[in-house]
Scaffold this active site. Sequence first.
Site, mmCIF file in Angstrom:
data_model
loop_
_atom_site.group_PDB
_atom_site.id
_atom_site.type_symbol
_atom_site.label_atom_id
_atom_site.label_comp_id
_atom_site.label_asym_id
_atom_site.label_seq_id
_atom_site.Cartn_x
_atom_site.Cartn_y
_atom_site.Cartn_z
ATOM 1 N N ILE A 32 0.829 -1.202 0.000
ATOM 2 C CA ILE A 32 0.000 0.000 0.000
ATOM 3 C C ILE A 32 0.867 1.257 0.000
ATOM 4 C CG2 ILE A 32 -0.231 -0.102 2.523
ATOM 5 C CD1 ILE A 32 -3.091 1.084 2.183
ATOM 6 N N CYS A 33 0.327 2.337 -0.571
ATOM 7 C CA CYS A 33 0.924 3.668 -0.546
ATOM 8 C C CYS A 33 2.177 3.715 -1.427
ATOM 9 C CB CYS A 33 1.200 4.079 0.897
ATOM 10 S SG CYS A 33 1.555 5.835 1.135
ATOM 11 N N ALA A 34 3.344 3.963 -0.854
ATOM 12 C CA ALA A 34 4.592 3.997 -1.612
ATOM 13 C C ALA A 34 5.162 2.598 -1.840
ATOM 14 C CB ALA A 34 5.626 4.862 -0.893
ATOM 15 N N TYR A 92 0.295 5.362 -3.986
ATOM 16 C CA TYR A 92 0.239 6.784 -3.654
ATOM 17 C C TYR A 92 0.530 7.592 -4.917
ATOM 18 C CZ TYR A 92 0.641 10.942 -0.777
ATOM 19 O OH TYR A 92 0.432 12.168 -0.212
ATOM 20 N N GLY A 140 -2.865 -0.922 -2.470
ATOM 21 C CA GLY A 140 -3.704 0.140 -1.926
ATOM 22 C C GLY A 140 -3.089 1.491 -2.201
#
Length: 182
Positions: free
Chosen positions: A102-104, A123, A149
Site C-alpha cells: 500500500i501507498c509507496a 500513492y 492500496g
Amino acid sequence: MGTVYVFFADGFEEMEAFATVDILRRAGVQVQMVTVTEDEIVKGAHGVPVLCDKNIVNCDFFDAEMLVLPGGLPGATTLNECGDLRKLLVRFGQEGKNIAAICAAPMVLGNLGLLKGKKATCYPGFDKYLEGAEYTGAMVEKDGNIITGKGPGACMKFALALVEHLCGKEKVKELEEAMCLR
C-alpha cells in the site's frame, strides 16, 4: 491457513501498518510483524515506535500465506533496499503466492517486475515505479495474487480486501458490522 507477515522499517506509515495488523487479527488471521532493520523496535513516519515480533534474518517463512508491505517514507525505500525481502518477494511472485502493498510500497513490487501486466494502485506520484503495471488510481486494486492500496485513506479498505482474499466475504461483513462500518 498460514501466517501473514507484515514488514516494518523506520518511517513506516502507522495507519496502514496498524490497521492492517489489527483488522487481520480481528479476522482470526495469524499475523507476524517483521522488521527488516537490525533493531526490533522501529519508529513510524510520525514517531510512533513499535516492537516487532521478529527480525527478517530470524524467519524462514515456511508458513507464509501472504507478505504485506506498508507504505510511508523512508520505510518503503528501506523495504525496497532489503535484499532478503526482495528475494522473498521474487520467490512469492514466481510461486503465485499472495503479496500486498500500500501507498509507496507498491514501488518495491514494481521495481521487481512483479506488477507486469497487472492492475495496480499506489500513492499518487509513485505510479512511475509500477513497471509494466496498469495504474488505476483506485483506492484498492486486486489482480490475481497481488493486492495494492492507494494510501493512508485507503487503509481500512485495503485491510478488508486482504481479509476477503484470505477469509471470504462473510468474514468481511462480520468485521464491518463489529467495527460499525455498516
